[in-house]
Design a protein around this motif. Sequence first.
Motif, PDB file in Angstrom:
ATOM      1  N   THR A   4      87.999  26.789 -68.967  1.00  9.78           N
ATOM      2  CA  THR A   4      87.322  25.919 -68.006  1.00  9.78           C
ATOM      3  C   THR A   4      87.745  26.291 -66.591  1.00  9.78           C
ATOM      4  O   THR A   4      88.771  26.934 -66.382  1.00  9.78           O
ATOM      5  CB  THR A   4      87.653  24.436 -68.254  1.00  9.78           C
ATOM      6  N   ALA A   5      86.939  25.853 -65.649  1.00  4.55           N
ATOM      7  CA  ALA A   5      87.253  26.029 -64.231  1.00  4.55           C
ATOM      8  C   ALA A   5      86.775  24.780 -63.503  1.00  4.55           C
ATOM      9  O   ALA A   5      85.916  24.039 -63.993  1.00  4.55           O
ATOM     10  CB  ALA A   5      86.572  27.280 -63.677  1.00  4.55           C
ATOM     11  N   GLY A   6      87.339  24.564 -62.330  1.00  5.81           N
ATOM     12  CA  GLY A   6      86.938  23.400 -61.543  1.00  5.81           C
ATOM     13  C   GLY A   6      87.285  22.093 -62.215  1.00  5.81           C
ATOM     14  O   GLY A   6      86.501  21.152 -62.175  1.00  5.81           O
ATOM     15  N   GLY A   7      88.464  22.050 -62.843  1.00  5.55           N
ATOM     16  CA  GLY A   7      88.884  20.822 -63.495  1.00  5.55           C
ATOM     17  C   GLY A   7      87.998  20.441 -64.668  1.00  5.55           C
ATOM     18  O   GLY A   7      87.812  19.265 -64.967  1.00  5.55           O
ATOM     19  N   GLY A   8      87.432  21.438 -65.329  1.00  3.80           N
ATOM     20  CA  GLY A   8      86.590  21.182 -66.495  1.00  3.80           C
ATOM     21  C   GLY A   8      85.113  21.066 -66.169  1.00  3.80           C
ATOM     22  O   GLY A   8      84.304  20.812 -67.063  1.00  3.80           O
ATOM     23  N   MET A   9      84.754  21.270 -64.912  1.00  3.22           N
ATOM     24  CA  MET A   9      83.342  21.168 -64.513  1.00  3.22           C
ATOM     25  C   MET A   9      82.501  22.308 -65.091  1.00  3.22           C
ATOM     26  O   MET A   9      81.308  22.154 -65.310  1.00  3.22           O
ATOM     27  CB  MET A   9      83.218  21.161 -62.990  1.00  3.22           C
ATOM     28  N   VAL A  10      83.136  23.447 -65.327  1.00  2.00           N
ATOM     29  CA  VAL A  10      82.460  24.592 -65.939  1.00  2.00           C
ATOM     30  C   VAL A  10      83.277  25.010 -67.148  1.00  2.00           C
ATOM     31  O   VAL A  10      84.491  25.177 -67.055  1.00  2.00           O
ATOM     32  CB  VAL A  10      82.330  25.773 -64.942  1.00  2.00           C
ATOM     33  N   LYS A  11      82.600  25.152 -68.287  1.00  2.00           N
ATOM     34  CA  LYS A  11      83.275  25.581 -69.509  1.00  2.00           C
ATOM     35  C   LYS A  11      82.522  26.783 -70.068  1.00  2.00           C
ATOM     36  O   LYS A  11      81.294  26.771 -70.153  1.00  2.00           O
ATOM     37  CB  LYS A  11      83.298  24.461 -70.543  1.00  2.00           C
ATOM     38  N   VAL A  12      83.276  27.816 -70.447  1.00  2.00           N
ATOM     39  CA  VAL A  12      82.690  29.008 -71.067  1.00  2.00           C
ATOM     40  C   VAL A  12      83.354  29.189 -72.426  1.00  2.00           C
ATOM     41  O   VAL A  12      84.574  29.131 -72.546  1.00  2.00           O
ATOM     42  CB  VAL A  12      82.893  30.263 -70.188  1.00  2.00           C
ATOM     43  N   ILE A  13      82.531  29.408 -73.447  1.00  2.00           N
ATOM     44  CA  ILE A  13      83.019  29.593 -74.803  1.00  2.00           C
ATOM     45  C   ILE A  13      82.608  30.986 -75.275  1.00  2.00           C
ATOM     46  O   ILE A  13      81.485  31.427 -75.039  1.00  2.00           O
ATOM     47  CB  ILE A  13      82.446  28.507 -75.740  1.00  2.00           C
ATOM     48  N   ALA A  14      83.565  31.664 -75.919  1.00  2.00           N
ATOM     49  CA  ALA A  14      83.311  33.010 -76.438  1.00  2.00           C
ATOM     50  C   ALA A  14      83.837  33.098 -77.858  1.00  2.00           C
ATOM     51  O   ALA A  14      84.648  32.285 -78.290  1.00  2.00           O
ATOM     52  CB  ALA A  14      84.002  34.051 -75.556  1.00  2.00           C
ATOM     53  N   ASN A  15      83.373  34.120 -78.564  1.00  2.00           N
ATOM     54  CA  ASN A  15      83.909  34.370 -79.897  1.00  2.00           C
ATOM     55  C   ASN A  15      84.801  35.606 -79.857  1.00  2.00           C
ATOM     56  O   ASN A  15      84.908  36.268 -78.822  1.00  2.00           O
ATOM     57  CB  ASN A  15      82.779  34.500 -80.940  1.00  2.00           C
ATOM     58  N   GLY A  16      85.420  35.910 -80.972  1.00  2.00           N
ATOM     59  CA  GLY A  16      86.329  37.050 -81.041  1.00  2.00           C
ATOM     60  C   GLY A  16      85.651  38.398 -80.966  1.00  2.00           C
ATOM     61  O   GLY A  16      86.314  39.425 -80.908  1.00  2.00           O
ATOM     62  N   LYS A  17      84.335  38.401 -80.963  1.00  2.00           N
ATOM     63  CA  LYS A  17      83.586  39.650 -80.806  1.00  2.00           C
ATOM     64  C   LYS A  17      83.331  39.948 -79.330  1.00  2.00           C
ATOM     65  O   LYS A  17      82.567  40.839 -78.991  1.00  2.00           O
ATOM     66  CB  LYS A  17      82.241  39.551 -81.532  1.00  2.00           C
ATOM     67  N   LYS A  18      83.932  39.139 -78.462  1.00  2.00           N
ATOM     68  CA  LYS A  18      83.782  39.259 -77.011  1.00  2.00           C
ATOM     69  C   LYS A  18      82.361  38.934 -76.562  1.00  2.00           C
ATOM     70  O   LYS A  18      81.834  39.525 -75.639  1.00  2.00           O
ATOM     71  CB  LYS A  18      84.210  40.645 -76.516  1.00  2.00           C
ATOM     72  N   GLU A  19      81.747  37.975 -77.240  1.00  2.00           N
ATOM     73  CA  GLU A  19      80.416  37.517 -76.883  1.00  2.00           C
ATOM     74  C   GLU A  19      80.518  36.099 -76.329  1.00  2.00           C
ATOM     75  O   GLU A  19      81.163  35.236 -76.932  1.00  2.00           O
ATOM     76  CB  GLU A  19      79.503  37.497 -78.114  1.00  2.00           C
TER      77      GLU A  19
ATOM     78  N   THR B 280      87.148  31.140 -81.983  1.00  2.00           N
ATOM     79  CA  THR B 280      86.427  30.667 -80.810  1.00  2.00           C
ATOM     80  C   THR B 280      87.433  30.474 -79.679  1.00  2.00           C
ATOM     81  O   THR B 280      88.535  29.974 -79.899  1.00  2.00           O
ATOM     82  CB  THR B 280      85.735  29.322 -81.110  1.00  2.00           C
ATOM     83  N   PHE B 281      87.035  30.873 -78.489  1.00  2.00           N
ATOM     84  CA  PHE B 281      87.887  30.762 -77.310  1.00  2.00           C
ATOM     85  C   PHE B 281      87.146  29.955 -76.253  1.00  2.00           C
ATOM     86  O   PHE B 281      85.926  30.054 -76.144  1.00  2.00           O
ATOM     87  CB  PHE B 281      88.226  32.158 -76.767  1.00  2.00           C
ATOM     88  N   GLU B 282      87.907  29.194 -75.488  1.00  2.00           N
ATOM     89  CA  GLU B 282      87.297  28.317 -74.492  1.00  2.00           C
ATOM     90  C   GLU B 282      88.123  28.349 -73.211  1.00  2.00           C
ATOM     91  O   GLU B 282      89.350  28.322 -73.251  1.00  2.00           O
ATOM     92  CB  GLU B 282      87.267  26.899 -75.061  1.00  2.00           C
TER      93      GLU B 282
END
Length: 105
Positions: free
Chosen positions: A36-51, A32-34
């Motif tokens: 953030t942007a905006g000092g943690g205001m936006v977080k996006v999480i992806a898996n190793g399948k690039k999803e 799992t990859f994570e």
Amino acid sequence: MRGGGNMNNMMKQMQKMQKKMMAAQDELHEMTFEATAGGGMVKVIANGKKEITDVEISEEVVDPDDVEMLQDLILAATNDVMKQVEDTTNDKMGQFTKGMNIPGF
């Protein structure tokens, strides 16, 4: 018939490498990859399948008068997490193609 023995050996080595590659790929898919942007205001999480598996947005960053900023933060976090996945994939899988000059790799 010496050549046959060498070919057999080479085939065994290729099969071992293929198993290792598959194990590395399975390991990547479980990661799992994570980002953030905006000092943690936006977080996006992806898996190793690039999803992309999750997007979290803090209420404070949702401003109807500045939708563009929110879009920029989502893009930044998404691009960052995808780069992490790509870099990790290259590190893990690159060990199998190191020193080989194979088109497309």
